[in-house]
Write a protein that holds these residues in place. Structure first.
Motif, short mmCIF file in Angstrom:
data_model
loop_
_atom_site.label_atom_id
_atom_site.label_comp_id
_atom_site.label_asym_id
_atom_site.label_seq_id
_atom_site.Cartn_x
_atom_site.Cartn_y
_atom_site.Cartn_z
N PRO A 51 -50.18 23.08 -27.90
CA PRO A 51 -50.28 21.86 -28.37
C PRO A 51 -48.92 21.39 -28.98
O PRO A 51 -47.90 22.08 -29.42
CB PRO A 51 -51.15 21.96 -29.59
CG PRO A 51 -52.11 23.33 -28.98
CD PRO A 51 -51.01 24.16 -28.15
N TYR A 87 -59.23 18.92 -22.65
CA TYR A 87 -58.73 17.59 -23.65
C TYR A 87 -57.42 16.87 -22.64
O TYR A 87 -56.62 16.44 -22.75
CB TYR A 87 -57.50 18.37 -24.54
CG TYR A 87 -58.49 18.80 -25.83
CD1 TYR A 87 -58.79 17.71 -26.59
CD2 TYR A 87 -59.12 19.97 -25.96
CE1 TYR A 87 -59.69 17.96 -27.64
CE2 TYR A 87 -59.77 20.25 -26.97
CZ TYR A 87 -60.06 19.30 -27.90
OH TYR A 87 -61.06 19.80 -29.02
N ARG A 127 -53.18 17.54 -27.16
CA ARG A 127 -53.79 18.07 -28.35
C ARG A 127 -52.74 18.14 -29.51
O ARG A 127 -52.67 18.89 -30.46
CB ARG A 127 -54.02 19.49 -28.03
CG ARG A 127 -54.96 19.89 -27.14
CD ARG A 127 -55.85 21.16 -27.05
NE ARG A 127 -56.58 20.99 -28.49
CZ ARG A 127 -57.31 22.06 -28.92
NH1 ARG A 127 -57.48 23.31 -27.97
NH2 ARG A 127 -58.24 22.06 -29.62
N GLN A 170 -51.11 17.18 -33.10
CA GLN A 170 -51.77 17.27 -34.48
C GLN A 170 -51.24 15.79 -35.35
O GLN A 170 -51.73 15.71 -36.33
CB GLN A 170 -50.83 18.07 -35.12
CG GLN A 170 -51.23 19.52 -34.64
CD GLN A 170 -52.55 19.75 -34.52
OE1 GLN A 170 -53.48 20.08 -35.59
NE2 GLN A 170 -53.29 20.06 -33.30
N ASN A 215 -57.63 18.00 -33.16
CA ASN A 215 -58.81 19.51 -32.88
C ASN A 215 -60.30 19.12 -32.93
O ASN A 215 -61.04 20.02 -32.89
CB ASN A 215 -58.37 20.48 -34.02
CG ASN A 215 -56.91 20.92 -34.18
OD1 ASN A 215 -56.45 21.11 -33.05
ND2 ASN A 215 -56.58 21.08 -35.21
#
Length: 235
Positions: A84, A173, A214, A216, A222
């Protein structure tokens, strides 16, 4: 008159007489030679049998080894592994936007083509590979969850080029789908970020995933990318 031993060994039949004329030693030698010939015959037969089984066994081993090698050589490459991102890396050509997040019904007129964020359907699109165009409004919801949407021009990206593109995708993803009206053969989109490319060999594909897959920094990091909508064409 009593017959003599010489008379007893005589016969009017030539074959019988020839047998009589053989000495005991000659008869034994004849039997020994016959047994030896039979033994050699059986020995040769066993050798031929062993040779046949050796050839069959060797061929089977070659076939098995060939199948194992073929399964390794022609097996699909495992999905790429990425961590990520959101490290703030600068990638040449990446455009950034400011899109608001809002759940809406119906179609949306997006500012980017393909969209890289903005109002979207309350139901997200399940991540995966699609061979048909997917609904913008559902795919954008998946971007909100941290997915990367890989779109391509189906007239330009085909065959080995498409296989090369697929080989750089992670196992989750990510959405891959054809898209009509692209101004580049390949476009990568993440929430508020987009990169347009001419080739599936471009090393920036991996860089984009390393930074934005992915992420943040999306509105709902998430959150799931499964368990919702499968659009037509999902493989």
């Amino acid at each position: 008159m009593t017959p003599t031993p010489a008379d007893q060994r005589k016969s009017g039949n030539p074959a019988t007489q020839a047998e009589i004329n053989l000495t005991v030693k000659q008869q034994r030698e004849q039997k020994r030679q016959a047994k030896l010939a039979e033994y050699q015959k059986q020995l040769a037969k066993r050798r031929r049998s062993k040779l046949v089984w050796w050839i069959v066994g060797s061929a089977a081993v070659v076939v098995i080894v060939g199948l194992i090698v073929a399964s390794i050589v022609f097996a699909p490459a495992p999905p790429k592994q990425y961590e990520p991102g959101s490290e703030g890396a600068e990638i040449e050509g990446v455009e950034t936007f400011e899109n608001a997040t809002e759940h809406v019904d119906g179609t949306v007129d997006y500012e980017q083509n393909p969209p890289a964020g903005g109002p979207h359907n309350p139901v997200w699109l399940n991540c995966g590979v699609y061979d048909q165009p997917v609904p913008n409004e559902n795919a954008v919801h998946s971007l909100e969850h941290g997915a990367v949407w890989v779109t391509y021009d189906a007239d330009e990206v085909t065959g080995e080029e498409l296989d090369t593109l697929k080989s750089q995708l992670p196992s989750s993803y990510v959405i891959l789908s054809p898209y009509e009206g692209l101004d580049s053969p390949i476009v990568l989109s993440n929430w508020n970020h987009q990169l347009k490319l001419d080739s599936a060999d471009d090393e920036r594909i991996g860089e984009f995933f390393e930074e934005y897959w992915r992420s943040q920094n999306v509105p709902e990091p998430n959150a799931a990318c499964t368990g919702a909508l499968d659009a037509p064409g999902k493989q």
